[in-house]
Write an enzyme that holds these catalytic residues in place. Structure first.
Site, short mmCIF file in Angstrom:
data_model
loop_
_atom_site.label_atom_id
_atom_site.label_comp_id
_atom_site.label_asym_id
_atom_site.label_seq_id
_atom_site.Cartn_x
_atom_site.Cartn_y
_atom_site.Cartn_z
N GLN A 78 77.75 51.19 53.13
CA GLN A 78 78.58 52.55 53.73
C GLN A 78 78.07 53.68 55.04
O GLN A 78 77.14 54.31 54.30
CB GLN A 78 77.79 52.51 52.04
CG GLN A 78 78.42 53.93 52.08
CD GLN A 78 79.87 53.78 51.02
OE1 GLN A 78 80.22 52.39 50.58
NE2 GLN A 78 80.80 54.31 51.57
N PHE A 79 78.69 53.00 55.29
CA PHE A 79 78.58 54.13 57.04
C PHE A 79 78.99 55.97 56.37
O PHE A 79 78.88 56.81 57.16
CB PHE A 79 79.38 54.14 58.36
CG PHE A 79 81.30 54.18 58.13
CD1 PHE A 79 81.56 55.20 58.60
CD2 PHE A 79 81.11 53.12 57.32
CE1 PHE A 79 83.35 55.43 58.89
CE2 PHE A 79 83.29 53.03 57.37
CZ PHE A 79 83.87 54.90 57.59
N THR A 80 79.73 56.00 55.41
CA THR A 80 79.92 57.04 54.97
C THR A 80 79.15 57.94 54.29
O THR A 80 79.36 58.99 54.41
CB THR A 80 81.04 56.70 54.15
OG1 THR A 80 80.51 56.26 52.86
CG2 THR A 80 82.39 56.18 54.82
#
Length: 160
Positions: A78-80
């Site tokens: 989950q890069f966000t």
């Protein structure tokens, strides 16, 4: 390295309409990786997550860890989680690690979660063909879950 840990009754991840992974009772973990994260950060998160006492005991007190239960794990990249929202309305993701840094660390976290689950949990999962479930790094995923409690906890290796 940052993780959002949710105690769930069930969770699943699909990609292009195909089920990629699913779990029953356990932990849904969203994992974000930044540029300067290392295996030490991953080891810290794995220890914290596996030892976190967020499951109810026989007295309905959160006193048990995933290690103490028959729980399962679904891990989603989950890069966000490293979105920067200070300016304007469009988040910036410059703090998220590029794939050449993030992917090896994501795979390392998977291996460490698998390796560090107690033997009795691993054998129960293997007996049911339930290894640690994952999404696909970098894919557009649809995640569904039933949060239990709800219990949602943020763990960040910066705080180690």
């Amino acid at each position: 390295m940052r993780a959002i840990v949710q105690r769930v009754k069930n969770a699943s991840v699909s990609i292009d309409g195909q089920m990629k992974g699913q779990i029953d009772k356990g932990l849904l973990i969203y994992l974000g990786i930044t540029h300067d994260d290392t295996q030490d950060d991953a080891d810290y998160l794995v220890r914290k997550i596996l030892g976190m006492r967020i499951f109810n005991d026989e007295n309905a007190v959160m006193n048990l860890s995933i290690e103490d239960t028959d729980g399962e794990i679904l891990l989603i990249s989950q890069f966000t989680l490293y979105a920067q929202t200070r300016k304007g309305n469009r988040p910036s993701y410059v703090a998220a690690a590029r794939p050449e840094v993030a992917l090896p660390l994501y795979n390392y976290v998977i291996s460490q979660l698998s390796r560090n689950l107690p033997a009795q949990v691993r054998s129960r999962q293997a007996g049911r063909n339930k290894p640690i479930a994952t999404g696909t790094f970098g894919a557009d995923m649809q995640v569904a879950s039933t949060n239990d409690g709800p219990v949602t906890i943020i763990v960040d290796s910066v705080s180690k």
